[in-house]
Design a protein around this motif. Structure first.
Motif, PDB file in Angstrom:
ATOM      1  N   ASP A 136       0.810  -1.039   0.053  1.00 21.64           N
ATOM      2  CA  ASP A 136       0.122   0.135   0.007  1.00 21.64           C
ATOM      3  C   ASP A 136       1.008   1.429  -0.022  1.00 21.64           C
ATOM      4  O   ASP A 136       1.414   1.640   1.041  1.00 21.64           O
ATOM      5  CB  ASP A 136      -1.071   0.062   1.233  1.00 21.64           C
ATOM      6  CG  ASP A 136      -2.057   1.086   1.163  1.00 21.64           C
ATOM      7  OD1 ASP A 136      -1.761   2.035   0.546  1.00 21.64           O
ATOM      8  OD2 ASP A 136      -2.995   1.078   1.839  1.00 21.64           O
ATOM      9  N   TRP A 137       0.974   1.813  -1.094  1.00 20.59           N
ATOM     10  CA  TRP A 137       1.911   3.148  -1.285  1.00 20.59           C
ATOM     11  C   TRP A 137       1.522   3.908  -0.449  1.00 20.59           C
ATOM     12  O   TRP A 137       2.151   4.887  -0.075  1.00 20.59           O
ATOM     13  CB  TRP A 137       2.124   3.518  -2.652  1.00 20.59           C
ATOM     14  CG  TRP A 137       2.894   2.585  -3.572  1.00 20.59           C
ATOM     15  CD1 TRP A 137       2.602   1.512  -4.361  1.00 20.59           C
ATOM     16  CD2 TRP A 137       4.450   2.569  -3.488  1.00 20.59           C
ATOM     17  NE1 TRP A 137       3.893   0.729  -4.893  1.00 20.59           N
ATOM     18  CE2 TRP A 137       4.899   1.349  -4.359  1.00 20.59           C
ATOM     19  CE3 TRP A 137       5.560   3.341  -2.907  1.00 20.59           C
ATOM     20  CZ2 TRP A 137       6.375   1.224  -4.689  1.00 20.59           C
ATOM     21  CZ3 TRP A 137       6.748   3.271  -3.373  1.00 20.59           C
ATOM     22  CH2 TRP A 137       7.205   1.999  -4.137  1.00 20.59           C
ATOM     23  N   GLU A 138       0.197   4.400  -0.472  1.00 17.78           N
ATOM     24  CA  GLU A 138      -0.583   5.442   0.385  1.00 17.78           C
ATOM     25  C   GLU A 138      -0.130   5.388   1.896  1.00 17.78           C
ATOM     26  O   GLU A 138       0.203   6.229   2.596  1.00 17.78           O
ATOM     27  CB  GLU A 138      -2.110   5.525   0.299  1.00 17.78           C
ATOM     28  CG  GLU A 138      -2.553   6.000  -1.104  1.00 17.78           C
ATOM     29  CD  GLU A 138      -2.547   7.555  -1.236  1.00 17.78           C
ATOM     30  OE1 GLU A 138      -1.998   8.387  -0.163  1.00 17.78           O
ATOM     31  OE2 GLU A 138      -2.959   7.973  -2.077  1.00 17.78           O
ATOM     32  N   ALA A 139      -0.284   4.164   2.379  1.00 14.81           N
ATOM     33  CA  ALA A 139       0.393   3.794   3.775  1.00 14.81           C
ATOM     34  C   ALA A 139       1.593   3.990   4.040  1.00 14.81           C
ATOM     35  O   ALA A 139       2.157   4.708   4.910  1.00 14.81           O
ATOM     36  CB  ALA A 139      -0.097   2.273   4.020  1.00 14.81           C
ATOM     37  N   VAL A 140       2.458   3.802   3.194  1.00 16.68           N
ATOM     38  CA  VAL A 140       4.041   3.912   3.041  1.00 16.68           C
ATOM     39  C   VAL A 140       4.190   5.466   3.356  1.00 16.68           C
ATOM     40  O   VAL A 140       4.937   6.073   3.870  1.00 16.68           O
ATOM     41  CB  VAL A 140       4.707   3.504   1.955  1.00 16.68           C
ATOM     42  CG1 VAL A 140       6.164   3.848   2.007  1.00 16.68           C
ATOM     43  CG2 VAL A 140       4.627   1.863   2.111  1.00 16.68           C
ATOM     44  N   LEU A 141       3.695   6.191   2.238  1.00 20.46           N
ATOM     45  CA  LEU A 141       3.749   7.644   2.288  1.00 20.46           C
ATOM     46  C   LEU A 141       3.254   8.293   3.533  1.00 20.46           C
ATOM     47  O   LEU A 141       3.996   9.241   4.093  1.00 20.46           O
ATOM     48  CB  LEU A 141       2.812   8.277   1.187  1.00 20.46           C
ATOM     49  CG  LEU A 141       2.772   9.880   1.152  1.00 20.46           C
ATOM     50  CD1 LEU A 141       4.199  10.469   0.976  1.00 20.46           C
ATOM     51  CD2 LEU A 141       1.892  10.250  -0.112  1.00 20.46           C
TER      52      LEU A 141
ATOM     53  N   THR B  16       0.812   2.114  14.016  1.00 21.92           N
ATOM     54  CA  THR B  16      -0.229   1.445  14.904  1.00 21.92           C
ATOM     55  C   THR B  16      -1.507   1.594  14.352  1.00 21.92           C
ATOM     56  O   THR B  16      -2.550   1.147  14.822  1.00 21.92           O
ATOM     57  CB  THR B  16       0.009   1.688  16.349  1.00 21.92           C
ATOM     58  OG1 THR B  16      -0.350   3.092  16.652  1.00 21.92           O
ATOM     59  CG2 THR B  16       1.549   1.542  16.821  1.00 21.92           C
ATOM     60  N   ILE B  17      -1.607   2.600  13.533  1.00 22.71           N
ATOM     61  CA  ILE B  17      -2.958   2.910  12.929  1.00 22.71           C
ATOM     62  C   ILE B  17      -3.293   2.303  11.450  1.00 22.71           C
ATOM     63  O   ILE B  17      -2.177   2.603  10.530  1.00 22.71           O
ATOM     64  CB  ILE B  17      -3.469   4.477  12.953  1.00 22.71           C
ATOM     65  CG1 ILE B  17      -2.786   5.047  14.180  1.00 22.71           C
ATOM     66  CG2 ILE B  17      -4.705   4.557  12.342  1.00 22.71           C
ATOM     67  CD1 ILE B  17      -2.739   6.597  13.999  1.00 22.71           C
ATOM     68  N   PRO B  18      -3.864   1.423  11.223  1.00 23.64           N
ATOM     69  CA  PRO B  18      -4.214   0.804  10.022  1.00 23.64           C
ATOM     70  C   PRO B  18      -4.460   1.894   9.174  1.00 23.64           C
ATOM     71  O   PRO B  18      -5.655   2.750   9.423  1.00 23.64           O
ATOM     72  CB  PRO B  18      -5.118  -0.049  10.177  1.00 23.64           C
ATOM     73  CG  PRO B  18      -5.105  -0.548  11.550  1.00 23.64           C
ATOM     74  CD  PRO B  18      -4.869   0.429  12.128  1.00 23.64           C
ATOM     75  N   PHE B  19      -4.050   1.869   7.965  1.00 22.96           N
ATOM     76  CA  PHE B  19      -4.193   2.913   7.143  1.00 22.96           C
ATOM     77  C   PHE B  19      -5.599   3.158   6.555  1.00 22.96           C
ATOM     78  O   PHE B  19      -6.205   4.073   6.099  1.00 22.96           O
ATOM     79  CB  PHE B  19      -3.285   3.118   5.774  1.00 22.96           C
ATOM     80  CG  PHE B  19      -3.333   4.562   5.207  1.00 22.96           C
ATOM     81  CD1 PHE B  19      -2.762   5.945   5.764  1.00 22.96           C
ATOM     82  CD2 PHE B  19      -3.972   4.655   3.812  1.00 22.96           C
ATOM     83  CE1 PHE B  19      -2.743   6.939   5.031  1.00 22.96           C
ATOM     84  CE2 PHE B  19      -3.939   5.772   3.367  1.00 22.96           C
ATOM     85  CZ  PHE B  19      -3.238   6.916   3.713  1.00 22.96           C
ATOM     86  N   ALA B  20      -6.147   2.093   6.501  1.00 16.81           N
ATOM     87  CA  ALA B  20      -7.801   2.008   5.925  1.00 16.81           C
ATOM     88  C   ALA B  20      -8.607   2.957   7.023  1.00 16.81           C
ATOM     89  O   ALA B  20      -9.515   3.460   6.453  1.00 16.81           O
ATOM     90  CB  ALA B  20      -8.219   0.488   6.129  1.00 16.81           C
ATOM     91  N   ILE B  21      -8.085   2.881   8.245  1.00 17.08           N
ATOM     92  CA  ILE B  21      -8.828   3.772   9.042  1.00 17.08           C
ATOM     93  C   ILE B  21      -8.661   5.315   8.833  1.00 17.08           C
ATOM     94  O   ILE B  21      -9.463   6.078   8.951  1.00 17.08           O
ATOM     95  CB  ILE B  21      -8.621   3.437  10.637  1.00 17.08           C
ATOM     96  CG1 ILE B  21      -8.674   1.974  10.783  1.00 17.08           C
ATOM     97  CG2 ILE B  21      -9.320   4.241  11.520  1.00 17.08           C
ATOM     98  CD1 ILE B  21      -8.473   1.535  12.169  1.00 17.08           C
TER      99      ILE B  21
ATOM    100  N   ASN C  20      -6.237  10.887  -1.736  1.00 15.54           N
ATOM    101  CA  ASN C  20      -5.389  10.263  -2.885  1.00 15.54           C
ATOM    102  C   ASN C  20      -3.907  10.861  -3.042  1.00 15.54           C
ATOM    103  O   ASN C  20      -3.669  11.517  -3.931  1.00 15.54           O
ATOM    104  CB  ASN C  20      -6.042  10.188  -4.006  1.00 15.54           C
ATOM    105  CG  ASN C  20      -7.210   9.403  -4.091  1.00 15.54           C
ATOM    106  OD1 ASN C  20      -7.480   8.314  -3.361  1.00 15.54           O
ATOM    107  ND2 ASN C  20      -8.375   9.847  -4.801  1.00 15.54           N
ATOM    108  N   LEU C  21      -3.334  11.192  -1.685  1.00 13.51           N
ATOM    109  CA  LEU C  21      -2.128  12.175  -1.773  1.00 13.51           C
ATOM    110  C   LEU C  21      -1.077  11.478  -2.649  1.00 13.51           C
ATOM    111  O   LEU C  21      -0.365  12.198  -3.370  1.00 13.51           O
ATOM    112  CB  LEU C  21      -1.850  12.438  -0.410  1.00 13.51           C
ATOM    113  CG  LEU C  21      -0.701  13.213   0.057  1.00 13.51           C
ATOM    114  CD1 LEU C  21      -0.908  14.552  -0.701  1.00 13.51           C
ATOM    115  CD2 LEU C  21      -0.290  13.405   1.526  1.00 13.51           C
ATOM    116  N   PHE C  22      -1.022  10.155  -2.280  1.00 16.51           N
ATOM    117  CA  PHE C  22       0.113   9.730  -3.051  1.00 16.51           C
ATOM    118  C   PHE C  22       0.161   9.764  -4.722  1.00 16.51           C
ATOM    119  O   PHE C  22       1.109   9.963  -5.003  1.00 16.51           O
ATOM    120  CB  PHE C  22       0.277   7.979  -2.893  1.00 16.51           C
ATOM    121  CG  PHE C  22       1.172   7.304  -3.590  1.00 16.51           C
ATOM    122  CD1 PHE C  22       2.432   7.270  -3.240  1.00 16.51           C
ATOM    123  CD2 PHE C  22       0.760   6.687  -4.882  1.00 16.51           C
ATOM    124  CE1 PHE C  22       3.598   6.660  -4.046  1.00 16.51           C
ATOM    125  CE2 PHE C  22       1.857   5.818  -5.420  1.00 16.51           C
ATOM    126  CZ  PHE C  22       3.118   5.808  -4.989  1.00 16.51           C
TER     127      PHE C  22
END
Length: 422
Positions: free
Chosen positions: A173-178, A201-206, A288-290
């Motif tokens: 998940d590139w968005e989560a990495v960013l 510790t925060i899932p990026f889906a949240i 959609n920042l990535f």
């Protein structure tokens, strides 16, 4: 004599190659010195030499003394069975293969000009900061420019390994990495690692689901960073704390036990409260920042994306319960420049690499627009007359100092090589 100097002499044939003989008097002709591996095993792979009219193809091992062969336990390693020549500075013992045949020895010091040794010793003589500090300005501009590009590429390669590790952890998940990289960047040197661990510790889906309500984002991020662990009378604090516990219950998250963030020695604008609120507002205002970050090529457009501020509450606060004079808490251009250097450029490089694309020139072009970093390393190079005009050059100089000067890798450095030849 250090082995890296002997590697340099052999690799570039910086010795009398016409009159070589083994320690036992056999004539040596070098057809090919082999490939310099810098890996486990012999130093040079697939060399071609002739010893007394007998042609040999195999590996070359180099040591300061012959006895180093046994000190390093090469006799126990089968990968050294194919060594056809042992190149040493001093010969103090014979070396035998497992079949009891003797490995031919070349004593290199008998064939190296005194000037080469003196140049090396002069280059490696102790200085106050780096070995070549007095000679740096003698290096040609051509060498410097080409070496800077190589250094910059190496720095990006090193940074990209962290990004690819994060990709594995986030299921690509590139968005989560960013999000993780930005959090680290927003925390600067003092709080960067704490912010990084907190947001992981925060899932990026949240984060995606809650991005439409900025107070929820702020509650999640503040809570993960341990900023809501105390009790305060402030109503905004109480609201964030209520939201945080509601959200961790809603998403069945575990309450994070974060290290304490640091306020000490920070200017108020860099307080963790301000930086985390700005991070929350970034993800509230930019969906959609990535997709925007991965393709942006203009510094002006980057400034527009990061034209955000902290939440309204922080207009007249730097900490909970303490009012301060009203001031907008926006991201400065110098802070956004750090984001470009430390997050956007490495991320674009890693993403292009994952796509099989080459964008190094585009990245250099973008960093040419960004002002040079200001730190102790760059200031020191400035004092030697080496001035960084932009962030591309300052990043290259940081790589030079950290990975070459600090590790005495002068003979792997284009600058050291040119100075040695002089």
């Amino acid at each position: 004599m250090k082995e890296d100097f002997l590697h340099y002499l052999w690799k570039f044939k910086k010795f009398d190659t016409l009159n070589l003989k083994t320690f036992n008097g056999e004539k040596i002709t070098i057809v090919s010195v082999g490939q310099y591996l810098q890996l486990a095993g012999p130093d040079f792979f697939n060399a071609h030499i002739t010893i007394d009219n007998q042609k040999w193809a195999g590996n070359v091992e180099i040591h300061s003394k012959s006895s180093d062969w046994y000190i390093h336990h090469h006799e126990e390693d089968k990968s050294y069975e194919n060594v056809i020549l042992h190149v040493v500075w001093e010969h103090d013992t014979e070396i035998f293969r497992s079949d009891n045949t003797e490995v031919p020895v070349l004593v290199l010091k008998n064939y190296v000009e005194k000037a080469n040794v003196e140049n090396y010793q002069s280059l490696m003589a102790p200085k106050s900061w780096i070995f070549c500090e007095k000679e740096l300005k003698e290096v040609s501009e051509f060498t410097f420019k080409n070496w800077q590009e190589r250094l910059f590429f190496e720095r990006l390669e090193r940074k990209s390994t962290v990004i690819f590790d994060l990709l594995e952890q986030t299921n690509q998940d590139w968005e989560a990495v960013l999000f993780c990289l930005l959090a680290k960047n927003f925390g600067l040197n003092t709080n960067g690692d704490i912010f990084f661990k907190a947001v992981q510790t925060i899932p990026f889906a949240i984060i995606r689901k809650e991005s439409f309500e900025v107070e929820n984002l702020e509650a999640l991020i503040f809570g993960a960073a341990g900023l809501l662990d105390s009790e305060k009378e402030d109503n905004y604090f109480k609201d964030l704390k209520f939201r945080y516990f509601y959200l961790i219950h809603k998403y069945q998250m575990e309450k994070n036990c974060s290290e304490s963030v640091q306020f000490f020695k920070h200017r108020p604008d860099n307080f963790p409260t301000i930086r985390l609120s700005q991070l929350a507002n970034l993800y509230h205002s930019q969906q959609n920042l990535f997709s925007k970050i991965s393709t942006v090529k203009s510094l002006k457009n980057i400034y527009e994306v990061f034209n955000i501020s902290a939440a309204r509450y922080w207009l007249n606060h730097y900490q909970f319960d303490k009012e301060s004079p009203k001031k907008m808490k926006t991201l400065s251009k110098s802070f956004i420049d750090l984001i470009v250097i430390n997050t956007i450029i490495p991320l674009q490089f890693a993403y292009a690499k994952s796509q099989g694309k080459e964008i190094l020139e585009d990245l250099i072009s973008l960093l040419n627009e960004v002002a040079s970093e200001k730190n102790a390393v760059i200031d020191k190079f400035n004092s030697f007359g080496i001035h960084s005009k932009n962030a591309f050059e300052s990043q290259a100089m940081l790589q030079l100092k950290n990975e070459y000067c600090n590790k005495s890798r002068c003979l792997e450095c284009a600058i050291g090589m040119e100075l040695l030849k002089k």
